[in-house]
Design an enzyme around this catalytic site. Sequence first.
Site, PDB file in Angstrom:
ATOM      1  CE  LYS A  16       0.866  -5.861  -1.575  1.00 20.03           C
ATOM      2  NZ  LYS A  16       0.956  -4.976  -2.390  1.00 20.03           N
ATOM      3  CD  GLU A  20       5.243   0.457   0.413  1.00 24.49           C
ATOM      4  OE1 GLU A  20       4.622  -0.260  -0.279  1.00 24.49           O
ATOM      5  OE2 GLU A  20       6.403   0.311  -0.016  1.00 24.49           O
ATOM      6  CG  ASP A  73       2.120  -7.446  -4.707  1.00 22.30           C
ATOM      7  OD1 ASP A  73       1.277  -7.091  -4.512  1.00 22.30           O
ATOM      8  OD2 ASP A  73       3.265  -7.084  -4.507  1.00 22.30           O
ATOM      9  CG  ASP A 116       4.877  -5.510  -7.335  1.00 21.15           C
ATOM     10  OD1 ASP A 116       5.383  -5.327  -6.012  1.00 21.15           O
ATOM     11  OD2 ASP A 116       4.203  -4.966  -7.993  1.00 21.15           O
ATOM     12  CB  SER A 117       9.427  -6.007  -2.975  1.00 24.11           C
ATOM     13  OG  SER A 117       8.693  -7.306  -2.507  1.00 24.11           O
ATOM     14  CD  GLU A 159       1.698  -1.103  -5.848  1.00 23.60           C
ATOM     15  OE1 GLU A 159       2.098   0.089  -6.500  1.00 23.60           O
ATOM     16  OE2 GLU A 159       2.854  -1.744  -5.531  1.00 23.60           O
TER      17      GLU A 159
HETATM   18  O1  KIV Z   1       5.834  -5.956  -3.069  1.00 21.45           O
HETATM   19  C1  KIV Z   1       5.711  -6.014  -1.918  1.00 21.45           C
HETATM   20  O2  KIV Z   1       6.723  -6.456  -1.055  1.00 21.45           O
HETATM   21  C2  KIV Z   1       4.843  -5.194  -1.180  1.00 21.45           C
HETATM   22  C3  KIV Z   1       5.024  -4.898   0.359  1.00 21.45           C
HETATM   23  C4  KIV Z   1       6.137  -4.239   0.797  1.00 21.45           C
HETATM   24  C5  KIV Z   1       3.729  -4.295   0.966  1.00 21.45           C
HETATM   25  O3  KIV Z   1       3.980  -4.674  -1.677  1.00 21.45           O
END
Ligand code: KIV
Length: 283
Positions: free
Chosen positions: A112, A181, A83, A44-45, A114
Amino acid sequence: MHKSVNDIVALKKSKKKITVVTAYDYALTSICEKAGVDVLLVGDSLGMVVLGYENTAQVTMDQMCLFTEAASRARRNALLVADMPFMSYQACVTDAVANAGRLIKAGADAVKLEGGRFITDAVKSIVNMGIPVMGHIGFQPQTTTLAQGYKVQGKTKESALNLIEDAKALEEAGAFAIVLEMTAHETAGVISSIVSIPTIGIGSGVNCDGQVLVIHDILGMYEKIKPKFAKRYLSLSSDIQKAVEDYKNDVKTSEFPTKENFFSMEKGEFEKLKRDIDKDGIL
Ligand code: KIV
């Protein structure tokens, strides 16, 4: 056949490092695939590096599905993890399972999330539905930034013990791997030796079982934040700027396009056209 979750777990068992890179669009993901990374992460970056948001909290499920679809069209061998964005799994496990399912339908092999002990109900429910889950603890961009800003985690004994409990709870809940992280490297090393599932570090030192970086950081094409933990292998921002300036100048001076870049009418047709135009008094 692309890599499976079991293939990734097996890498830890055989003490081989796991390589993970973020993937958002078709063109860049195709190149990362050719480079042979183990895991592609639709992180989600993308909210920051592709969509220009201040943080990742604004990213929606629809956006995650769109980019997961694009990345999945480029995927050949790597495992594709997507994510789950902020508030797509926190409110209730029904939402969590339904949204994890949407990402799988969009082309992901795993999702994924968090969070540690507080999200194990969601992790268990998703895993029970047959969807593999990667955990993500330590610095959690969706929420840590809201509460604490960019702060390294696991720097004190108490904080380290907390993270160890989170990691153990995620393993117990069925996660197949955990992103660590911005976690003090000593803490990350201890967690990596305690849990049997792989740890994937980002800013957490060399003792993690694998590493993940944001592709824009590797390529040097996101200038707003330059994390200490990222290694730039290229400076694409300046290269891209230079290329676009060269293009602009070529257009202004008519050096582009040249005959290599355009198409011609069939032989004799232009003369005929000109005669007709002259006859009708258009020219
Ligand atoms: O959103 C993302 O890119 C991430 C990674 C940096 C682990 O969660």
